[in-house]
Design a protein around this motif. Sequence first.
Motif, PDB file in Angstrom:
ATOM      1  N   TYR A   1      -6.209   4.822  16.320  1.00  0.00           N
ATOM      2  CA  TYR A   1      -5.339   5.567  15.416  1.00  0.00           C
ATOM      3  C   TYR A   1      -4.622   6.680  16.165  1.00  0.00           C
ATOM      4  O   TYR A   1      -5.234   7.477  16.868  1.00  0.00           O
TER       5      TYR A   1
ATOM      6  N   LYS B   1     -12.068   1.352   6.238  1.00  0.00           N
ATOM      7  CA  LYS B   1     -12.611   1.653   4.909  1.00  0.00           C
ATOM      8  C   LYS B   1     -11.489   1.878   3.890  1.00  0.00           C
ATOM      9  O   LYS B   1     -11.577   1.445   2.746  1.00  0.00           O
ATOM     10  N   ALA B   2     -10.419   2.535   4.312  1.00  0.00           N
ATOM     11  CA  ALA B   2      -9.341   2.898   3.397  1.00  0.00           C
ATOM     12  C   ALA B   2      -8.454   1.724   3.011  1.00  0.00           C
ATOM     13  O   ALA B   2      -7.900   1.699   1.916  1.00  0.00           O
ATOM     14  N   ASP B   3      -8.323   0.748   3.903  1.00  0.00           N
ATOM     15  CA  ASP B   3      -7.393  -0.354   3.661  1.00  0.00           C
ATOM     16  C   ASP B   3      -7.972  -1.651   4.208  1.00  0.00           C
ATOM     17  O   ASP B   3      -8.017  -1.841   5.425  1.00  0.00           O
ATOM     18  N   PRO B   4      -8.395  -2.557   3.352  1.00  0.00           N
ATOM     19  CA  PRO B   4      -8.982  -3.822   3.810  1.00  0.00           C
ATOM     20  C   PRO B   4      -8.049  -4.638   4.703  1.00  0.00           C
ATOM     21  O   PRO B   4      -8.503  -5.451   5.494  1.00  0.00           O
ATOM     22  N   ALA B   5      -6.751  -4.401   4.616  1.00  0.00           N
ATOM     23  CA  ALA B   5      -5.798  -5.126   5.461  1.00  0.00           C
ATOM     24  C   ALA B   5      -6.004  -4.799   6.941  1.00  0.00           C
ATOM     25  O   ALA B   5      -5.675  -5.613   7.809  1.00  0.00           O
ATOM     26  N   VAL B   6      -6.555  -3.630   7.231  1.00  0.00           N
ATOM     27  CA  VAL B   6      -6.827  -3.260   8.628  1.00  0.00           C
ATOM     28  C   VAL B   6      -7.863  -4.215   9.218  1.00  0.00           C
ATOM     29  O   VAL B   6      -7.681  -4.748  10.317  1.00  0.00           O
TER      30      VAL B   6
ATOM     31  N   HIS C   1      -2.935   4.973   9.512  1.00  0.00           N
ATOM     32  CA  HIS C   1      -4.219   5.451   8.993  1.00  0.00           C
ATOM     33  C   HIS C   1      -4.802   6.485   9.936  1.00  0.00           C
ATOM     34  O   HIS C   1      -4.333   6.674  11.047  1.00  0.00           O
TER      35      HIS C   1
ATOM     36  N   GLY D   1      -9.514   3.968   8.699  1.00  0.00           N
ATOM     37  CA  GLY D   1      -8.589   2.894   8.358  1.00  0.00           C
ATOM     38  C   GLY D   1      -9.242   1.646   7.795  1.00  0.00           C
ATOM     39  O   GLY D   1      -8.773   1.084   6.810  1.00  0.00           O
TER      40      GLY D   1
END
Length: 60
Positions: free
Chosen positions: A8, A43-48, A37, A41
Amino acid sequence: MPVAAAVYQDDVFVDREQSLEAAKFVRGLRAWVSDAHAHDGVKADPAVFDRLIAMARGET
């Protein structure tokens, strides 16, 4: 073993340059540098996580 890692741009806990330098020592590691992110990242966005899996598989 295929390896992918998210680095990040503005991570408050991990220095980007040190992360990229350490990545050079892992054969075959594919690093994704993102400013979308922060440290959380995955945890915040499954797309990561999905992107990292695709990278490890050589799909991106």
